[in-house]
Design an enzyme around this catalytic site. Sequence first.
Site, short mmCIF file in Angstrom:
data_model
loop_
_atom_site.label_atom_id
_atom_site.label_comp_id
_atom_site.label_asym_id
_atom_site.label_seq_id
_atom_site.Cartn_x
_atom_site.Cartn_y
_atom_site.Cartn_z
N LEU A 97 38.39 -2.95 9.88
CA LEU A 97 38.48 -4.69 9.80
C LEU A 97 38.78 -4.54 11.23
O LEU A 97 39.74 -4.26 12.11
CB LEU A 97 39.44 -5.10 8.31
CG LEU A 97 39.45 -4.86 7.56
CD1 LEU A 97 40.22 -4.77 6.46
CD2 LEU A 97 37.70 -5.48 6.71
N ASP A 98 38.74 -5.79 11.95
CA ASP A 98 38.94 -6.29 13.25
C ASP A 98 40.63 -6.72 13.41
O ASP A 98 41.34 -7.22 12.24
CB ASP A 98 37.44 -7.57 13.93
CG ASP A 98 38.19 -9.11 13.39
OD1 ASP A 98 39.42 -9.53 13.25
OD2 ASP A 98 36.88 -9.47 13.57
N ILE A 99 40.46 -7.03 14.39
CA ILE A 99 42.70 -7.23 14.08
C ILE A 99 43.03 -9.24 13.57
O ILE A 99 44.07 -8.70 13.99
CB ILE A 99 42.50 -7.06 16.03
CG1 ILE A 99 44.46 -7.10 15.83
CG2 ILE A 99 42.00 -8.05 16.72
CD1 ILE A 99 45.04 -6.67 17.80
N THR A 111 41.46 -9.98 11.52
CA THR A 111 40.62 -10.09 9.74
C THR A 111 41.93 -9.16 9.16
O THR A 111 42.62 -8.09 9.47
CB THR A 111 39.66 -9.13 9.85
OG1 THR A 111 38.69 -9.90 10.89
CG2 THR A 111 39.25 -9.36 8.12
#
Length: 286
Positions: free
Chosen positions: A107-109, A111
């Site tokens: 999951l990106d930073i 999210t």
Amino acid sequence: MSEKLQKVLARAGAGSRREMETYISAGRVSVEGKTAYLGDRVEGNELIRVDGHQVKLKPLADDLCRVLMYNKPEGEMCTRKDPEGRPTVFDRLPKLDGSRWVAVGRLDINTSGMLLFTTDGELANRLMHPSKQVEREYAVRIFGEVNEAMLQTLRHGVKLEDGTAKFQKITYKGGEGRNHWFHVVLSEGRNREVRRLWESQDVQVSRLIRVRYGDMEMKRQLPLGGWTELNLQDVNYYRKLVDLEPETQSKVKVDEKAMDNAKSRRIRRSVKKHQHRSQQATRRRR
């Protein structure tokens, strides 16, 4: 019987099978002192090193598959170490002896939400692989005007720089003004795919939360930054989903309640202690 090198490394917890394939291609893996190549097979009793560090191999029969569910907060990186010193999703996880946690996707930073970890790299690889069609569901807050034509485009497919992508399902969840909530479902995990799909329609994602992986939803009592280990039944749900043999043992006690209020409070206290230690460490670095 010999097995593919990347599969043996994944089972040992060195990383997902896909990560190990990348490592092998980059010349970062050696077998008996010689650089390994993609396609190499091993018996499982060789001396194998990754980046110069010996990997403790596990016989298939001795490997215990464990799975954690983690409620990722925004601001954490899905990497083991960040060169800029930012917190990572691995910082809070329980320590393992002779193995390590493998993240099931990323999951990106910016999210938050449901992130799975396992000690079984093969399970992680299959859960991530597009061929298994494992659904992921996200709650998305959109800033901007959204009409039915845009939703139909997102359902039928949008050409992105890495190929065509689409949402399998889009459900409107309400909103006010130019802020609206949707739940979207897809079955692959390309980099920033949910955000890029919405941005292709000239609207901005202002909040993104993963709420489901497969048929299993994020446990509502699990606080941000908290983790819980899945019981044998839940572990075997994921194994069956991707055509792996069922596990027979678990570290979770059979009579342990899935997520009662007392357990939730213990997790919250643990999260607060970790946050306090992290803040102290940050102040010392300054």
